[in-house]
Write a protein that holds these residues in place. Sequence first.
Motif, mmCIF file in Angstrom:
data_model
loop_
_atom_site.group_PDB
_atom_site.id
_atom_site.type_symbol
_atom_site.label_atom_id
_atom_site.label_comp_id
_atom_site.label_asym_id
_atom_site.label_seq_id
_atom_site.Cartn_x
_atom_site.Cartn_y
_atom_site.Cartn_z
ATOM 1 N N GLY A 1 0.824 -1.203 0.000
ATOM 2 C CA GLY A 1 0.000 0.000 0.000
ATOM 3 C C GLY A 1 0.858 1.254 0.000
ATOM 4 O O GLY A 1 2.089 1.196 0.120
ATOM 5 N N ASP A 2 0.200 2.405 -0.115
ATOM 6 C CA ASP A 2 0.908 3.687 -0.188
ATOM 7 C C ASP A 2 1.841 3.918 0.990
ATOM 8 O O ASP A 2 2.971 4.359 0.820
ATOM 9 C CB ASP A 2 -0.089 4.844 -0.278
ATOM 10 N N ARG A 3 1.370 3.623 2.180
ATOM 11 C CA ARG A 3 2.190 3.882 3.371
ATOM 12 C C ARG A 3 3.438 3.003 3.373
ATOM 13 O O ARG A 3 4.542 3.482 3.652
ATOM 14 C CB ARG A 3 1.377 3.657 4.638
ATOM 15 N N ALA A 4 3.283 1.732 3.081
ATOM 16 C CA ALA A 4 4.437 0.823 3.069
ATOM 17 C C ALA A 4 5.443 1.236 1.999
ATOM 18 O O ALA A 4 6.652 1.219 2.249
ATOM 19 C CB ALA A 4 3.966 -0.610 2.831
ATOM 20 N N LEU A 5 4.947 1.618 0.827
ATOM 21 C CA LEU A 5 5.860 2.045 -0.239
ATOM 22 C C LEU A 5 6.535 3.369 0.108
ATOM 23 O O LEU A 5 7.714 3.566 -0.195
ATOM 24 C CB LEU A 5 5.122 2.138 -1.573
ATOM 25 N N ALA A 6 5.823 4.268 0.772
ATOM 26 C CA ALA A 6 6.424 5.538 1.192
ATOM 27 C C ALA A 6 7.539 5.282 2.213
ATOM 28 O O ALA A 6 8.592 5.929 2.162
ATOM 29 C CB ALA A 6 5.364 6.467 1.771
ATOM 30 N N GLU A 7 7.314 4.340 3.114
ATOM 31 C CA GLU A 7 8.345 3.991 4.096
ATOM 32 C C GLU A 7 9.572 3.391 3.406
ATOM 33 O O GLU A 7 10.706 3.724 3.746
ATOM 34 C CB GLU A 7 7.785 3.030 5.134
ATOM 35 N N LYS A 8 9.345 2.514 2.432
ATOM 36 C CA LYS A 8 10.459 1.924 1.676
ATOM 37 C C LYS A 8 11.221 3.002 0.915
ATOM 38 O O LYS A 8 12.449 3.000 0.902
ATOM 39 C CB LYS A 8 9.946 0.861 0.694
ATOM 40 N N ALA A 9 10.498 3.917 0.277
ATOM 41 C CA ALA A 9 11.149 4.992 -0.473
ATOM 42 C C ALA A 9 12.025 5.831 0.461
ATOM 43 O O ALA A 9 13.158 6.176 0.107
ATOM 44 C CB ALA A 9 10.107 5.870 -1.166
ATOM 45 N N ALA A 10 11.539 6.127 1.654
ATOM 46 C CA ALA A 10 12.319 6.912 2.614
ATOM 47 C C ALA A 10 13.585 6.163 3.021
ATOM 48 O O ALA A 10 14.659 6.769 3.139
ATOM 49 C CB ALA A 10 11.469 7.231 3.845
ATOM 50 N N ILE A 11 13.483 4.861 3.206
ATOM 51 C CA ILE A 11 14.652 4.043 3.559
ATOM 52 C C ILE A 11 15.664 4.062 2.423
ATOM 53 O O ILE A 11 16.866 4.245 2.653
ATOM 54 C CB ILE A 11 14.221 2.602 3.902
ATOM 55 N N PHE A 12 15.198 3.888 1.193
ATOM 56 C CA PHE A 12 16.113 3.890 0.040
ATOM 57 C C PHE A 12 16.774 5.255 -0.127
ATOM 58 O O PHE A 12 17.963 5.341 -0.424
ATOM 59 C CB PHE A 12 15.393 3.476 -1.238
ATOM 60 N N ASN A 13 16.018 6.331 0.077
ATOM 61 C CA ASN A 13 16.586 7.675 -0.037
ATOM 62 C C ASN A 13 17.643 7.927 1.036
ATOM 63 O O ASN A 13 18.686 8.523 0.764
ATOM 64 C CB ASN A 13 15.484 8.737 0.010
ATOM 65 N N ALA A 14 17.387 7.446 2.251
ATOM 66 C CA ALA A 14 18.379 7.584 3.324
ATOM 67 C C ALA A 14 19.638 6.786 2.975
ATOM 68 O O ALA A 14 20.761 7.259 3.196
ATOM 69 C CB ALA A 14 17.791 7.114 4.648
ATOM 70 N N ASP A 15 19.459 5.593 2.426
ATOM 71 C CA ASP A 15 20.598 4.757 2.040
ATOM 72 C C ASP A 15 21.436 5.452 0.959
ATOM 73 O O ASP A 15 22.667 5.436 1.013
ATOM 74 C CB ASP A 15 20.112 3.394 1.555
ATOM 75 N N ILE A 16 20.775 6.071 -0.001
ATOM 76 C CA ILE A 16 21.470 6.803 -1.056
ATOM 77 C C ILE A 16 22.305 7.930 -0.444
ATOM 78 O O ILE A 16 23.473 8.110 -0.786
ATOM 79 C CB ILE A 16 20.483 7.355 -2.097
ATOM 80 N N ARG A 17 21.703 8.669 0.470
ATOM 81 C CA ARG A 17 22.443 9.770 1.125
ATOM 82 C C ARG A 17 23.628 9.243 1.923
ATOM 83 O O ARG A 17 24.706 9.830 1.904
ATOM 84 C CB ARG A 17 21.498 10.574 2.038
ATOM 85 N N LEU A 18 23.436 8.134 2.645
ATOM 86 C CA LEU A 18 24.525 7.563 3.443
ATOM 87 C C LEU A 18 25.688 7.089 2.579
ATOM 88 O O LEU A 18 26.846 7.116 3.005
ATOM 89 C CB LEU A 18 24.007 6.406 4.304
ATOM 90 N N ARG A 19 25.371 6.664 1.378
ATOM 91 C CA ARG A 19 26.428 6.228 0.453
ATOM 92 C C ARG A 19 27.119 7.412 -0.219
ATOM 93 O O ARG A 19 28.096 7.237 -0.947
ATOM 94 C CB ARG A 19 25.849 5.318 -0.631
ATOM 95 N N GLY A 20 26.565 8.593 -0.006
ATOM 96 C CA GLY A 20 27.159 9.785 -0.607
ATOM 97 C C GLY A 20 26.865 9.937 -2.077
ATOM 98 O O GLY A 20 27.541 10.651 -2.798
ATOM 99 N N ALA A 21 25.830 9.257 -2.534
ATOM 100 C CA ALA A 21 25.482 9.318 -3.965
ATOM 101 C C ALA A 21 24.563 10.484 -4.238
ATOM 102 O O ALA A 21 23.927 11.020 -3.393
ATOM 103 C CB ALA A 21 24.800 8.015 -4.386
#
Length: 80
Positions: free
Chosen positions: A60-80
């Motif tokens: 659902g929307d909420r679960a996908l929004a949570e996943k997107a936030a996790i992926f975005n945080a991971d991208i930032r942590l990798r410095g990409a």
Amino acid sequence: MEQHTQVTTDDLRRLLGAGPTARLVLVEGHVSIAPGADDGGGLIIVTREELADTTRDDSGDRALAEKAAIFNADIRLRGA
């Protein structure tokens, strides 16, 4: 399709609807879906299979929004 630098719920929905070898990648600062094993030289964020496995019970929307936030945080942590 407009290029963007952050993973969105729409990206994740498109990935779930893509072929079995599709993957979400970050290439030159832009998020896109690579249809197969070729990642275009970019950073693989998540494969369709991985996303489907982790959202099996809730895509659902909420679960996908949570996943997107996790992926975005991971991208930032990798410095990409």
